[in-house]
Design a protein around this motif. Structure first.
Motif, PDB file in Angstrom:
ATOM      1  N   ILE B 375       0.813  -1.218   0.000  1.00  0.00           N
ATOM      2  CA  ILE B 375       0.000   0.000   0.000  1.00  0.00           C
ATOM      3  C   ILE B 375       0.843   1.264   0.000  1.00  0.00           C
ATOM      4  O   ILE B 375       0.396   2.343  -0.381  1.00  0.00           O
ATOM      5  N   SER B 376       2.114   1.140   0.405  1.00  0.00           N
ATOM      6  CA  SER B 376       2.878   2.367   0.623  1.00  0.00           C
ATOM      7  C   SER B 376       3.867   2.723  -0.484  1.00  0.00           C
ATOM      8  O   SER B 376       4.343   3.847  -0.545  1.00  0.00           O
ATOM      9  N   ASP B 377       4.185   1.786  -1.378  1.00  0.00           N
ATOM     10  CA  ASP B 377       5.111   2.097  -2.461  1.00  0.00           C
ATOM     11  C   ASP B 377       4.580   3.270  -3.281  1.00  0.00           C
ATOM     12  O   ASP B 377       3.484   3.212  -3.817  1.00  0.00           O
ATOM     13  N   ARG B 378       5.387   4.310  -3.371  1.00  0.00           N
ATOM     14  CA  ARG B 378       4.973   5.486  -4.166  1.00  0.00           C
ATOM     15  C   ARG B 378       3.540   5.913  -3.838  1.00  0.00           C
ATOM     16  O   ARG B 378       2.792   6.320  -4.740  1.00  0.00           O
ATOM     17  N   PHE B 635      -2.066   9.549 -12.785  1.00  0.00           N
ATOM     18  CA  PHE B 635      -1.909  10.252 -11.511  1.00  0.00           C
ATOM     19  C   PHE B 635      -0.448  10.472 -11.187  1.00  0.00           C
ATOM     20  O   PHE B 635      -0.053  11.509 -10.642  1.00  0.00           O
ATOM     21  N   HIS B 636       0.358   9.484 -11.536  1.00  0.00           N
ATOM     22  CA  HIS B 636       1.791   9.581 -11.257  1.00  0.00           C
ATOM     23  C   HIS B 636       2.385  10.785 -11.998  1.00  0.00           C
ATOM     24  O   HIS B 636       3.170  11.553 -11.433  1.00  0.00           O
ATOM     25  N   LEU B 638       0.804  13.502 -13.073  1.00  0.00           N
ATOM     26  CA  LEU B 638       0.303  14.763 -12.514  1.00  0.00           C
ATOM     27  C   LEU B 638       0.925  15.068 -11.152  1.00  0.00           C
ATOM     28  O   LEU B 638       1.334  16.192 -10.880  1.00  0.00           O
ATOM     29  N   THR B 639       1.003  14.042 -10.302  1.00  0.00           N
ATOM     30  CA  THR B 639       1.563  14.286  -8.961  1.00  0.00           C
ATOM     31  C   THR B 639       3.028  14.672  -9.034  1.00  0.00           C
ATOM     32  O   THR B 639       3.491  15.536  -8.279  1.00  0.00           O
ATOM     33  N   THR B 640       3.766  14.006  -9.916  1.00  0.00           N
ATOM     34  CA  THR B 640       5.190  14.326 -10.015  1.00  0.00           C
ATOM     35  C   THR B 640       5.389  15.766 -10.492  1.00  0.00           C
ATOM     36  O   THR B 640       6.313  16.447 -10.038  1.00  0.00           O
ATOM     37  N   VAL B 641       4.526  16.231 -11.385  1.00  0.00           N
ATOM     38  CA  VAL B 641       4.632  17.628 -11.825  1.00  0.00           C
ATOM     39  C   VAL B 641       4.379  18.565 -10.643  1.00  0.00           C
ATOM     40  O   VAL B 641       5.120  19.530 -10.435  1.00  0.00           O
TER      41      VAL B 641
END
Lengths: 177, 759
Positions: B375-378, B635-636, B638-641
């Motif tokens: 559940i916690s990876d990235r 999502f990855h 967008l979140t990284t941006v």
């Protein structure tokens, strides 16, 4: 087929196939390690050839005088390895160790009154109901426990076997050793 | 006295190999003295003596003498399951073949015919003495082994133990490997074993190593034989168990891989039908028990995961999630169903749904170290920072517990003189203390705690005052001494040996390891350095060099890279701005001191602009087109941006602070300031693009749109019987809306984060 050996502290990293099952509780570090520190030979595990853990049993030795006995704190088998005789193997070892080196009079365990499957299994192993403990299990619903016992060699007069033990009711505080 | 010896022994164990070690000798001398005084009397004391002897090279004969001598007899060592086994191992090492064989035979015939490690040691006494494989063929050893194992098999009664039967297979397999010409025998035994134990769930695991050894034709032949003998009977619980085992073997030998979509779908339908057929048989099962056909549902999901990977469509994953949810409702505690569901929801970008399932698994204590990676990876990638933090904080508790509880337990071992457990407890403590998962979750926590600070001022304060870098190591020695306790084998997997496991196939991104840990160590360390406006020193240059080599193109192109494309981009961007900080900082120092090597301000600003341009180029990306499904990948991105924007805001502020607080000749850096302002404009644009993307995505996942859009597309003309069945429509709608809900949560939160970072 399995390898029956003593449980090691590092097995805690590999027991998920057993402990993820909802009927098996996962306790804190101290719980497991304190058993290993004190009764290492009463804590055994069954492994597959590829070293996957299938089942384990935790026991301790307690009591005074003729109440000195081996006790099964927890016994659990992973779902996919049930009905293979693993529990029997571990119980047999626990009973053996309770005799030597612990020199106990009997082995006992607590089981939920409603757990017919378990009660039948232990009966097959040679255990009988010694007494009932009122409200031993708490939680969503309170439930009585059966204290089931199997006499060992030292119990010459078989005092740990009682007729109609299920009718002999005691309070939870009376079962502390 | 024994305590003292134990302490010396523990010290002896910590001496690196190759170095002279007098501690063992000292411990042995002390022990020997006690022994000659008759003071060694308990099993634990004997074990301590053995530990001391066996810690030294080639002392097995002495150890044996101890076990078999007076002390061994006095303590009844032979009745202790571990010492009994140790004796056999030592006998084999000492090449006392007959004694070893007698010992193993005694255990197998009198105590436990099922004990696999004893069976293996028995085989050692058979095979090891025969130097040349050619001699094996007519050897007495082989004849004796065959007759002994056959005897064990004979003795097994009505409820047979599997040990002897599997021992037969193992024996004949070894003969095949060493001499050959035994394939038929092995095959017959395999089929016979299935005949006897095929209704046991463990049968697959028992035989899979042997099936893996067969060549493709033989393996297929094995499955065919099983099918021929059992037919397709699935009336009783036993029948079902047998059929499921056959299906597992068929998958294992490759009969379910590389199927065309249509064939895969047909098989999914077939498995689901069998699953439903098994349900009535389980109507009286307790709630805590698993339904008999559950593995059919899981196998169907595995097939759909394959189809998803082949077609890149997310519909198979959605369908798998519906089917698994249906199965879960009838088998509330089936954790295997839950594990697959968690991963599928994560692939589908639905964090709330994944957490919802994960939280029903009652993962506690040590399990946080081994299982929380699910559940916690990235976890930050879903844009739900508070939810991710909650998961990570609760998982981190175990490491505090280890520090608090385990030393006390080591003392307990001392108290009860349980010498055999001390080293074990120390190793346990070390494995948690130096856990790789601990470091990985720690880095993710740092990212999330930074992400929580949505104003530049607060973030700067956090970097300066709260972020501690003592534990933020990344050197090779540190990385390599991390211990990986993560459980990646608990998930059911029947894929062929040369195939990736289901656990690997369902990861949204490569499993984090040293590289990932290093990237998210370097980033906060660089930022902290900048936040303090510390002058450029060797440490800073070290960090920048390390980052440069991490993101270097040859690392990037390696298949085994742990970093996603977005993470590499983040690394490259931070590298560029770290260079800007370095250039500016050094230019200011040079200008202040009027150093002869100070460069022309025009050159400084030009270099800085080059780096900024590099970043702007890296920030360019295509707008996100919605297909109705918002997977993890989206999502990855967008979140990284958003995360990168947060870092860039800090950097830009620090650059400006450098000029305002450190430069004595501020006008010299007017053009630099202008370049920074221009760059900040580009950063704002990047955030604006995120907001635009999110606006578009929000439209598509509104419940009304989902009902008429995604749900309709999923069901209309689906190849899956489950999906077309009217009785499943409510579940499909409910679950899809829940997924959409999670998407919306993520989108709304991410949009807020983007807005708050527009400076």
């Amino acid at each position: 087929m399995s390898s029956l050996r003593q449980f090691k502290a590092t097995d805690l990293f590999n027991f998920n196939a057993i402990n993820l099952d909802s009927l098996t509780e996962t306790y804190n570090i101290s719980f497991y390690l304190s058993y290993l520190a004190r009764w290492p030979d009463l804590f055994s595990v069954q492994c597959t050839p590829s070293s996957t853990l299938m089942a384990y049993v935790m026991g301790k030795a307690e009591g005074t005088g003729t109440d000195w006995h081996g006790h099964v704190t927890a016994i659990t088998v992973a779902p996919e390895y049930r009905r293979l005789g693993l529990a029997q193997g571990m119980m047999a070892l626990l009973e053996l160790v309770s005799e030597y080196p612990y020199d106990g009079y009997f082995v006992d365990l607590f089981v939920r009154k409603s757990n017919k499957v378990a009660i039948e299994m232990y009966t097959q192993f040679g255990y009988s109901i010694y007494r009932a403990v009122k409200g031993y299990y708490s939680g969503d619903t309170t439930e009585d426990a059966y204290d089931m016992r199997k006499p060992l060699k030292r119990d010459v007069d078989r005092k740990s076997v009682r007729e109609n033990g299920e009718t002999y009711l005691v309070e939870p505080h009376e079962v502390l050793f | 006295m024994f305590w003292a010896i134990m302490s010396i022994t523990l010290q002896a164990m910590n001496v690196p190999p190759g170095q002279p070690n007098v501690l063992y000798q000292l411990a042995e001398r002390m022990m020997s003295k006690l022994n000659s005084e008759g003071k060694v009397g308990s099993i634990e004391e004997l074990q301590l003596y053995l530990i001391i002897l066996l810690g030294q090279k080639d002392r097995h004969v002495d150890a044996l003498a101890l076990l078999e001598g007076d002390v061994g007899v006095k303590t009844k060592a032979i009745e202790n399951v571990e010492l009994r086994y140790l004796r056999i191992q030592l006998l084999i090492k000492a090449e006392r073949w007959k004694d070893a064989r007698d010992a193993t035979v005694q255990i197998l015939t009198e105590i436990n015919s099922d004990d696999w490690r004893t069976i293996l040691r028995y085989f050692d006494t058979i095979f090891l003495p025969v130097q040349d494989d050619a001699d094996l063929k007519g050897s007495e050893n082989l004849t004796e082994a065959r007759s002994f194992i056959a005897e064990l098999v004979q003795k097994e009664g009505k409820t047979p133990k599997r040990g002897p039967f599997l021992a037969q297979i193992e024996l004949e397999k070894r003969v095949q490997e060493k001499i050959g010409d035994n394939k038929e025998m092995v095959m017959n035994l395999l089929v016979a074993y299935f005949d006897k134990f095929g209704s046991k769930s463990c049968c697959f695991e028992d035989l899979s190593t042997y099936i893996a050894n067969l060549d493709k034709d033989e393996a297929h032949g094995f499955c065919k034989k099983l099918k021929d003998t059992t037919g397709e009977k699935s009336e009783t619980v036993k029948d079902i168990a047998i059929q499921i085992n056959i299906a597992r073997f068929e998958r294992f030998v490759g009969l379910q891989v590389k199927l065309r979509s249509a064939d895969a779908m047909a098989l999914v339908n077939k498995f689901w039908k069998l699953y439903e057929k098994a349900l009535p048989l389980g109507k009286d099962l307790e709630e805590t028990e698993l339904q008999y056909g559950d593995d059919y549902a899981i196998m169907a999901a595995h097939l759909l995961i394959d189809v998803h990977r082949d077609t890149k469509s997310y519909f198979p994953l959605l369908n798998a999630s519906f089917m698994l949810e249906r199965a879960l409702s009838a088998s509330k505690h089936n954790y295997q169903i839950k594990l697959v569901l968690i991963r599928i929801y994560e692939l589908l970008g639905a964090f709330n749904c994944a957490v919802s399932i994960y939280s029903t698994m009652a993962i506690k204590h040590v399990q946080h170290d081994t299982m929380s990676h699910f559940i916690s990876d990235r976890a930050s990638s879903f844009g739900l920072f508070n939810e991710a933090l909650t998961q990570l904080y609760s998982a981190h508790e175990i490491y505090h517990s280890n520090t608090a509880e385990t030393p006390e337990m080591i003392l307990q071992a001392y108290k009860y003189s349980t010498f055999s457990k001390m080293q074990e407890f120390i190793e346990f403590q070390s494995r948690l203390e130096n856990s790789l998962q601990k470091m990985i979750s720690d880095r993710e926590l740092i990212r999330l705690e930074f992400l929580k600070e949505d104003s530049v001022t607060r973030a700067l304060t956090w970097l300066q005052q709260e972020l501690e870098i003592n534990t933020l190591k990344f050197d090779t020695a540190f990385c390599e001494s991390r211990i990986d306790n993560r459980d990646t084998t608990v998930m059911l997997n029947w894929n062929p040996k040369d195939h990736l496991s289901v656990e690997t196939l369902t990861r949204p991104a490569p499993q984090p390891g040293h590289e990932w840990m290093t990237l998210f160590t370097l980033v906060p360390r660089l930022l902290k350095h900048m936040a303090h406006l510390t002058p450029i020193n060797a440490e800073y240059e070290n960090l920048v060099t390390a980052l440069e080599s991490l993101i270097a193109s040859d690392t990037v192109e390696q298949q085994s890279s742990e970093l996603t494309a977005e993470e590499i981009k983040l690394g490259k961007i931070i590298f560029q701005v770290a260079k800007v900080f370095q250039v500016l900082s050094q230019a200011i120092v040079a200008q202040n001191s009027n150093s002869p090597t100070k460069e022309d301000p025009a050159k400084t600003v030009s270099t800085i602009k080059e780096h900024f341009t590099a970043v702007t180029r890296l920030q360019k990306r295509d707008p996100i087109k919605s297909t109705g499904v918002i997977p993890w990948q989206t999502f990855h991105i967008l979140t990284t941006v958003v995360e990168t924007a947060g870092y860039l805001n800090i950097v830009n502020q620090c650059l400006q602070n450098l000029i305002t607080t450190k430069a004595s000749k501020k006008p010299t850096f007017k053009t630099v300031n202008a370049a920074i302002q221009e760059f900040m404009g580009h950063c704002r644009q990047a955030l604006q693009a995120v907001q635009t993307d999110i606006d578009g995505l929000k439209n598509v996942v509104k419940p009304e749109r989902l009902t008429t859009g995604l749900i309709y597309e999923l069901c209309d003309g689906s190849a899956l019987d489950f999906v077309r069945a009217p009785e499943n429509q409510m579940l499909i709608t409910e679950k899809t809306l829940k997924i959409g809900d999670s998407w919306m949560n993520s989108l709304v939160n991410l949009q807020q984060e983007a807005v708050s970072r527009m400076v």
